[in-house]
Design an enzyme around this catalytic site. Structure first.
Site, PDB file in Angstrom:
ATOM      1  N   ASP A  48       1.145  -1.377  -0.312  1.00  0.00           N
ATOM      2  CA  ASP A  48      -0.034  -0.273   0.186  1.00  0.00           C
ATOM      3  C   ASP A  48       0.437   1.054   0.141  1.00  0.00           C
ATOM      4  OD1 ASP A  48      -2.247  -1.426   0.160  1.00  0.00           O
ATOM      5  OD2 ASP A  48      -2.523  -1.279   2.654  1.00  0.00           O
ATOM      6  N   LYS A  70      -3.573   3.482  -3.042  1.00  0.00           N
ATOM      7  CA  LYS A  70      -4.462   4.606  -3.421  1.00  0.00           C
ATOM      8  C   LYS A  70      -4.773   5.368  -2.746  1.00  0.00           C
ATOM      9  CE  LYS A  70      -7.481   0.164  -3.784  1.00  0.00           C
ATOM     10  NZ  LYS A  70      -6.483  -1.219  -3.637  1.00  0.00           N
ATOM     11  N   MET A 182     -10.959   6.678   7.626  1.00  0.00           N
ATOM     12  CA  MET A 182     -11.456   8.133   6.454  1.00  0.00           C
ATOM     13  C   MET A 182     -12.144   8.998   6.000  1.00  0.00           C
ATOM     14  SD  MET A 182     -10.722   4.347   3.508  1.00  0.00           S
ATOM     15  CE  MET A 182     -11.433   3.343   4.546  1.00  0.00           C
TER      16      MET A 182
END
Length: 267
Positions: A48, A70, A182
């Site tokens: 990641d 991402k 998030m």
């Protein structure tokens, strides 16, 4: 039937293996021993974007590594291509380490990757990691449960599309802790949603930014002021929002007091 079973077993044996490894929230000392061993032994590491540089430096220099970072509305590879990559590398007989921030099965899409690997006959193993919620709360000395404040914890994703259609009633309030992953970019909308679904505007809330890293910040305010605080302090991901009485514990900086004094609520 026995012949078919043997064929399947031989098929799996010729493949490599995919390990979905939780790297924790950033501090390399929070890696499990198993995670460290697999990182050191991998034929290839697919990682990641939020994996800390300190952890990436633990990968041997001659081990190929692929970033599948991402960011909000910007993915280096779609998820199905990441799944295909893991399968393709395992098909070549490689030991593939898919290195994921936090824990692979807590908002890490580990379930999707594991399902696709298994559907293609690829052996897959999950190596849990310290989740962002646990690591960040520990650094802030903020208990997610406390006998005097909360006996239940809920984890939700704050970046989901259709936020207004979700029912968050009862997730935040007396005796409960709500941890929002998030959620920084949608902080204002999250405040509106929680209050519309019954949460008190005066609920304590904490922002835990860059948990377990040198740039860690912990701030507390009231739910009604959360969106304003995110803007004023230029809070950036990765960051968690912790809603509930436990936000009053630990050593988070009290930004509500600062805000109240500035606008004249407190002399």
């Amino acid at each position: 039937m026995e012949k078919a079973t043997n064929t399947i077993n031989r098929h799996i044996a010729t493949n490599g293996k995919v390990y979905l490894v939780g790297a924790g929230p950033g501090d390399p000392e929070l890696l499990t021993l198993k995670a460290l061993r697999l990182i050191e032994q991998a034929d290839i590491v697919v990682h990641d974007g939020l994996i800390s540089q300190e952890i990436l430096e633990l990968i041997p220099a001659d081990t190929p590594r692929i970033s599948v970072a991402k960011k909000r509305s910007q993915h280096s590879r779609p998820q199905d291509q990441i799944n295909d990559l893991l399968i393709a590398e395992a098909r070549q007989g490689h030991m593939v380490v898919r290195l994921k921030g936090g824990d692979p099965f807590v908002f890490g899409r580990g379930g999707e990757e594991a399902d696709d690997c298994r559907a293609d006959g690829i052996d897959v193993e999950i190596v849990p990691g310290i989740s962002a919620a646990l690591g960040c709360a520990a650094q802030a000395k903020m208990p997610l449960t406390h006998r005097d404040a909360a006996s239940a914890v809920t984890f939700v994703a704050g970046q989901c599309k259709g936020l207004s259609d979700q029912n968050w009633s009862g997730l935040a309030g007396t005796g409960r802790t709500l941890v929002i992953y998030m959620g920084v970019a949608n902080a204002g909308a999250i405040v509106e949603k929680l209050i519309a679904d019954g949460a008190s505007p005066d609920l304590p809330v904490a922002i835990l930014e860059n948990g377990t890293r040198d740039s860690f910040r912990a701030m507390r305010t009231l739910l009604t002021d959360l969106g304003d605080l995110v803007v004023r302090e230029n809070v950036q991901s990765p960051a968690l929002l912790v809603v509930g009485e436990v936000a009053n514990y630990g050593d988070a900086e009290n930004k509500f007091l600062e805000f109240a004094q500035r606008v004249g609520v407190i002399a």
